[in-house]
Scaffold this motif. Structure first.
Motif, PDB file in Angstrom:
ATOM      1  N   SER A 212      48.239  32.637  48.287  1.00 20.03           N
ATOM      2  CA  SER A 212      47.769  33.987  47.982  1.00 20.03           C
ATOM      3  C   SER A 212      48.190  34.969  49.067  1.00 20.03           C
ATOM      4  O   SER A 212      48.708  36.061  48.786  1.00 20.03           O
ATOM      5  CB  SER A 212      46.245  33.991  47.832  1.00 20.03           C
ATOM      6  N   ASP A 237      48.196  36.666  40.549  1.00 19.69           N
ATOM      7  CA  ASP A 237      47.991  35.347  39.919  1.00 19.69           C
ATOM      8  C   ASP A 237      47.567  34.311  40.960  1.00 19.69           C
ATOM      9  O   ASP A 237      46.708  33.458  40.685  1.00 19.69           O
ATOM     10  CB  ASP A 237      49.278  34.891  39.232  1.00 19.69           C
ATOM     11  N   GLU A 240      43.985  34.946  41.819  1.00 15.08           N
ATOM     12  CA  GLU A 240      43.136  34.655  40.659  1.00 15.08           C
ATOM     13  C   GLU A 240      42.860  33.166  40.510  1.00 15.08           C
ATOM     14  O   GLU A 240      41.796  32.766  40.007  1.00 15.08           O
ATOM     15  CB  GLU A 240      43.807  35.196  39.399  1.00 15.08           C
ATOM     16  N   LEU A 243      39.472  32.417  42.008  1.00  7.96           N
ATOM     17  CA  LEU A 243      38.314  33.270  41.725  1.00  7.96           C
ATOM     18  C   LEU A 243      37.140  32.513  41.116  1.00  7.96           C
ATOM     19  O   LEU A 243      35.995  32.892  41.311  1.00  7.96           O
ATOM     20  CB  LEU A 243      38.724  34.418  40.799  1.00  7.96           C
ATOM     21  N   TYR A 414      43.121  40.001  45.752  1.00 12.03           N
ATOM     22  CA  TYR A 414      43.179  40.223  44.300  1.00 12.03           C
ATOM     23  C   TYR A 414      43.038  41.714  43.982  1.00 12.03           C
ATOM     24  O   TYR A 414      43.792  42.261  43.162  1.00 12.03           O
ATOM     25  CB  TYR A 414      42.079  39.420  43.621  1.00 12.03           C
ATOM     26  N   LYS A 418      46.009  43.754  42.133  1.00 11.17           N
ATOM     27  CA  LYS A 418      45.748  44.340  40.818  1.00 11.17           C
ATOM     28  C   LYS A 418      45.932  45.853  40.852  1.00 11.17           C
ATOM     29  O   LYS A 418      46.442  46.448  39.892  1.00 11.17           O
ATOM     30  CB  LYS A 418      44.342  43.981  40.333  1.00 11.17           C
ATOM     31  N   THR A 426      40.077  46.697  37.477  1.00  7.38           N
ATOM     32  CA  THR A 426      39.857  45.392  38.104  1.00  7.38           C
ATOM     33  C   THR A 426      39.857  45.506  39.617  1.00  7.38           C
ATOM     34  O   THR A 426      39.064  44.842  40.309  1.00  7.38           O
ATOM     35  CB  THR A 426      40.936  44.395  37.645  1.00  7.38           C
ATOM     36  N   TYR A 430      36.665  44.236  42.113  1.00  8.09           N
ATOM     37  CA  TYR A 430      36.702  43.160  43.104  1.00  8.09           C
ATOM     38  C   TYR A 430      36.517  43.663  44.530  1.00  8.09           C
ATOM     39  O   TYR A 430      35.925  42.958  45.362  1.00  8.09           O
ATOM     40  CB  TYR A 430      37.977  42.331  42.931  1.00  8.09           C
TER      41      TYR A 430
END
Length: 541
Positions: A212, A237, A240, A243, A414, A418, A426, A430
């Motif tokens: 990540s 991705d 995610e 998550l 994330y 996003k 989104t 988050y």
């Protein structure tokens, strides 16, 4: 694995005596090492020391705008003042300048891969240790590219003494692809999480967390100048994938860093016999601490007011935001709870007394106890420190873990990714999960567009303060030319006879940042060793 011992020679000798009754007592054969599961495990355990925890004398925060090393440990002033060169980079700590140690460790890992295929140890153990070593090698390469850009990839080669050291640099993107391939393989070989005595060993989730971060950095402006949206999608991705893996935000922000909890994804753990000295390095001088890495006024000014407003309107932190309620005569009132959990300021209660950083105060450079260790900025570090463990004289040592990866980072990764893909809804969701954690509960961010991007970046600055992120964040965002050219600030506090105090923000040190400083120079000795085949980073020739 909390109690991993890194003295491999002792372990190897001990196992040899137990297993090979007729073997020579002064050495162990190569076959003995690679065909004995205990010895292979010892070799792998020792390799974990390649992953340097952040509890060093000079925190990486003192190489950016978060703190100041009052003793100039690790020569980080070279970085602050833009004076780093291929000739003096060797005087900077190996936590920062890790080229030589990194490739030495990669060589040891490559020896493992050269030998493990023919090993007769149990297949399950072979797969597990292979996964661990792939994770460690990927982490080392990630640390290299975050500092130097694209570097030579040696997947199989084991350099010999006096061998051919010529090498050319692979591209940044090729390095990212190699790292992600390594991590994907590790994920397939390791359990999702480690527990019990295995806590601290690499896991599939640790590999996912590293992936990540690697992909987030790769998608950022420094490494993605054309803003290829597919790179941001890959980063989203990767975050995610963690998550819904059972992690959550710890309810006590300050204690998140003092013991194992469900926010930790991968950490270095310590014991009473294998401890770190962060309390000594960073404790108040009034408690016989060394001061060490003292928070900057720049960081203190960045903490929001409890109403969610920033105290200042400009990046130079000179224009007060009238909506914030900030009072320069009472600067520490009504701030983000994470400020009180991370920074010891004048008047803050700690170890049964108030912190005194005012002129003549016990914890100041003019105090009565070891004044040479007194803070030069007006603050001390609180994050990572346990109030029950004094800097010196305690029979209990600090075993607070170093969190390489925690869930809050994944949420922020994330949110950022996003946002950059255009999904602001989104992104807000988050980033606000982090702000809404129990014990913090800051107002939700409602911004859109560029303002939202800046709030997401600001949230990283606050949530992840002192955790080695800021140094890399301002570089990958290509904003260091702005943030790192600002003076590093301190506060001078005068206590009047009636007990009232006055506060004056002043310059701690001037700083300089140029385009070349987005990457570190490769040590000249390494360029020379390669006989010129290794290309130096731009601006350092």
């Amino acid at each position: 694995m909390k109690k991993i011992l890194l003295n491999i020679l002792f372990l190897l000798a001990l196992s040899a005596c137990e297993v090979f009754e007729e073997a020579p007592l002064d050495k162990i054969s190569e076959d003995a090492v690679w065909n004995d599961e205990t010895l292979v495990r010892s070799y792998v355990n020792a390799t974990y020391s390649s992953l340097q925890h952040g509890f060093t004398q000079a925190l990486l925060s003192s190489a950016c705008d978060e703190s100041y090393s009052i003793h100039n440990w690790s020569n980080y002033l070279y970085i602050q003042k833009g004076e780093l060169t291929p000739d003096n980079v060797g005087s900077v700590s190996t936590y920062m300048n890790l080229w030589k140690t990194a490739y030495s460790n990669i060589r040891n890992i490559n020896i493992f891969f050269e030998k493990i295929g023919n090993s007769t140890i149990d297949e399950e153990a072979k797969q597990e240790t292979t996964g661990e070593m792939k994770f460690i090698r990927a982490f080392i390469y990630a640390d290299l590219i975050w500092r130097y850009g694209g570097v030579p990839i040696f997947k199989d080669k084991v350099f010999e003494l006096n061998g051919d050291y010529s090498a050319s640099r692979d591209s940044y993107d090729d390095c990212v692809d190699f790292i992600c391939d390594e991590l994907d393989e590790a994920i397939g070989l390791l359990p999702d999480r480690q527990t019990g005595d295995n806590l601290g060993k690499a896991s599939a989730d640790a590999a996912r967390a590293l992936k990540s971060r690697v992909l987030l950095y790769a998608a950022s402006p420094l490494n993605n100048p054309d803003n290829d949206i597919t790179k941001w999608e890959q980063a989203a991705d990767a975050a995610e994938a963690l998550l819904n893996s059972g992690y959550d935000l710890n309810s006590d922000y300050q204690r998140t860093f003092l013991s194992d909890n469900n926010e930790a994804i991968f950490a270095r753990y310590f014991t009473q016999s294998n401890y770190h000295s962060t309390h000594l390095y960073n404790g108040r001088n009034g408690d016989h601490g060394q001061g060490g890495n003292v928070p900057s006024q720049n960081l203190v000014n960045a903490y929001e007011m409890i109403n969610g407003e920033l105290p200042f309107l400009d990046v130079a932190q000179t224009v007060i935001n009238p909506l914030s309620g900030y009072d320069p005569a009472n600067p520490y009132a009504n701030r983000d709870p994470r400020f009180y959990a991370s920074v010891l300021y004048d008047g803050a209660e700690w170890m049964g007394r108030e912190t005194e950083t005012f002129l003549g105060g016990l914890d100041s450079p003019s105090g009565s106890i070891e004044p040479w260790n007194g803070t030069l900025t007006g603050y001390y570090l609180k994050k990572f420190l346990d109030e029950n463990i004094p800097p010196q004289g305690s029979s209990t040592q600090s075993t607070a873990p170093w969190l390489f990866f925690r869930y809050a980072e994944i949420l922020l990764n994330y949110a950022e990714a996003k946002f950059e893909t255009g999904d602001e809804i989104t992104a807000r969701e988050y980033v606000n999960l982090v702000r809404a954690r129990t014990g913090v509960q800051m107002p939700a961010i409602t911004a859109t567009g560029e303002a939202l991007r800046q709030r997401i970046r600001h949230e990283r600055r606050i949530e992840l303060a002192f955790e080695t992120h800021r140094f890399f964040d301002v570089r990958r965002w290509k904003v260091a030319g702005e943030t790192q050219n600002l003076d590093l600030l301190k506060i001078d506090i005068i206590k009047q006879a009636d007990g009232t105090k006055s506060y004056a923000v002043k310059t701690m040190t001037g700083r300089q940042f140029e385009e070349k400083d987005y990457l570190l120079p490769i040590p000249r000795t390494e360029i020379d060793k390669s006989e010129g085949s290794l290309e130096q980073n731009p601006g350092y020739e």
